[in-house]
Scaffold this motif. Sequence first.
Motif, PDB file in Angstrom:
ATOM      1  N   VAL A 196     -20.972 -10.489   0.376  1.00 45.95           N
ATOM      2  CA  VAL A 196     -21.011 -10.803   2.035  1.00 45.95           C
ATOM      3  C   VAL A 196     -22.206 -11.608   2.315  1.00 45.95           C
ATOM      4  O   VAL A 196     -23.372 -11.336   1.933  1.00 45.95           O
ATOM      5  N   LEU A 197     -21.976 -12.596   3.186  1.00 45.05           N
ATOM      6  CA  LEU A 197     -22.714 -13.492   3.621  1.00 45.05           C
ATOM      7  C   LEU A 197     -23.577 -13.308   5.122  1.00 45.05           C
ATOM      8  O   LEU A 197     -22.216 -13.200   5.833  1.00 45.05           O
ATOM      9  N   ASP A 198     -24.568 -12.878   5.337  1.00 43.09           N
ATOM     10  CA  ASP A 198     -24.960 -12.887   6.734  1.00 43.09           C
ATOM     11  C   ASP A 198     -25.830 -14.235   7.136  1.00 43.09           C
ATOM     12  O   ASP A 198     -26.736 -14.474   6.572  1.00 43.09           O
ATOM     13  N   MET A 199     -25.029 -14.788   7.848  1.00 42.58           N
ATOM     14  CA  MET A 199     -25.594 -16.247   8.473  1.00 42.58           C
ATOM     15  C   MET A 199     -26.511 -15.895   9.690  1.00 42.58           C
ATOM     16  O   MET A 199     -27.180 -16.982  10.189  1.00 42.58           O
ATOM     17  N   VAL A 200     -26.857 -14.774  10.123  1.00 40.58           N
ATOM     18  CA  VAL A 200     -27.861 -14.282  11.087  1.00 40.58           C
ATOM     19  C   VAL A 200     -27.256 -14.753  12.526  1.00 40.58           C
ATOM     20  O   VAL A 200     -27.228 -13.989  13.425  1.00 40.58           O
ATOM     21  N   ALA A 224     -23.133 -12.235  16.962  1.00 34.97           N
ATOM     22  CA  ALA A 224     -22.001 -11.489  17.049  1.00 34.97           C
ATOM     23  C   ALA A 224     -20.994 -12.006  16.097  1.00 34.97           C
ATOM     24  O   ALA A 224     -19.761 -11.289  16.048  1.00 34.97           O
ATOM     25  N   ALA A 225     -21.239 -12.686  15.469  1.00 37.42           N
ATOM     26  CA  ALA A 225     -20.382 -13.368  14.381  1.00 37.42           C
ATOM     27  C   ALA A 225     -21.035 -13.968  13.316  1.00 37.42           C
ATOM     28  O   ALA A 225     -20.384 -15.032  12.590  1.00 37.42           O
ATOM     29  N   ALA A 226     -21.984 -13.111  12.533  1.00 36.76           N
ATOM     30  CA  ALA A 226     -22.659 -13.792  11.443  1.00 36.76           C
ATOM     31  C   ALA A 226     -22.354 -13.587   9.958  1.00 36.76           C
ATOM     32  O   ALA A 226     -22.714 -14.077   9.028  1.00 36.76           O
ATOM     33  N   PHE A 227     -21.339 -12.562   9.661  1.00 39.34           N
ATOM     34  CA  PHE A 227     -20.754 -12.265   8.440  1.00 39.34           C
ATOM     35  C   PHE A 227     -19.466 -13.040   7.794  1.00 39.34           C
ATOM     36  O   PHE A 227     -18.462 -13.190   8.745  1.00 39.34           O
ATOM     37  N   HIS A 228     -19.852 -13.522   6.727  1.00 42.30           N
ATOM     38  CA  HIS A 228     -18.743 -14.113   6.153  1.00 42.30           C
ATOM     39  C   HIS A 228     -18.478 -13.557   4.748  1.00 42.30           C
ATOM     40  O   HIS A 228     -19.389 -12.930   4.152  1.00 42.30           O
ATOM     41  N   LEU A 229     -17.428 -13.634   4.115  1.00 43.81           N
ATOM     42  CA  LEU A 229     -17.143 -13.254   2.773  1.00 43.81           C
ATOM     43  C   LEU A 229     -16.878 -14.452   2.025  1.00 43.81           C
ATOM     44  O   LEU A 229     -15.832 -15.215   1.980  1.00 43.81           O
TER      45      LEU A 229
END
Length: 107
Positions: A14-18, A22-27
């Motif tokens: 899981v990537l947390d782009m900060v 409200a939409a910071a997480f990508h896989l």
Amino acid sequence: NTRTFANGGVRLAVLDMVEPAAAAFHLLILSPPFDALGLPTCQVISFDSTTGYKEMSLEGLTSSYDPATGLSFQVPMAVGPQPFDEGVLFFTLNQATGVIRAEDIGT
């Protein structure tokens, strides 16, 4: 927040782009097929072409394998704006071709 599958040949992270908050997480998916240097295919699943998910975690992830379709995963997630819709990101990975088929399933 990473997990490996297929004897370590497949890795999810899981990537947390900060931002946006409200939409910071990508896989991130690292998987076969491997290139001439032995490097895995690198792919990212996002909610759409410009935003990620409000929440995502590999805690609660489930996986299975079917020789006809490949590895299947269900990853808990939520999307916004408020109120946030919780659901599951369902995707299959064909390790022979690297093709990923993904869909968001609401709960």
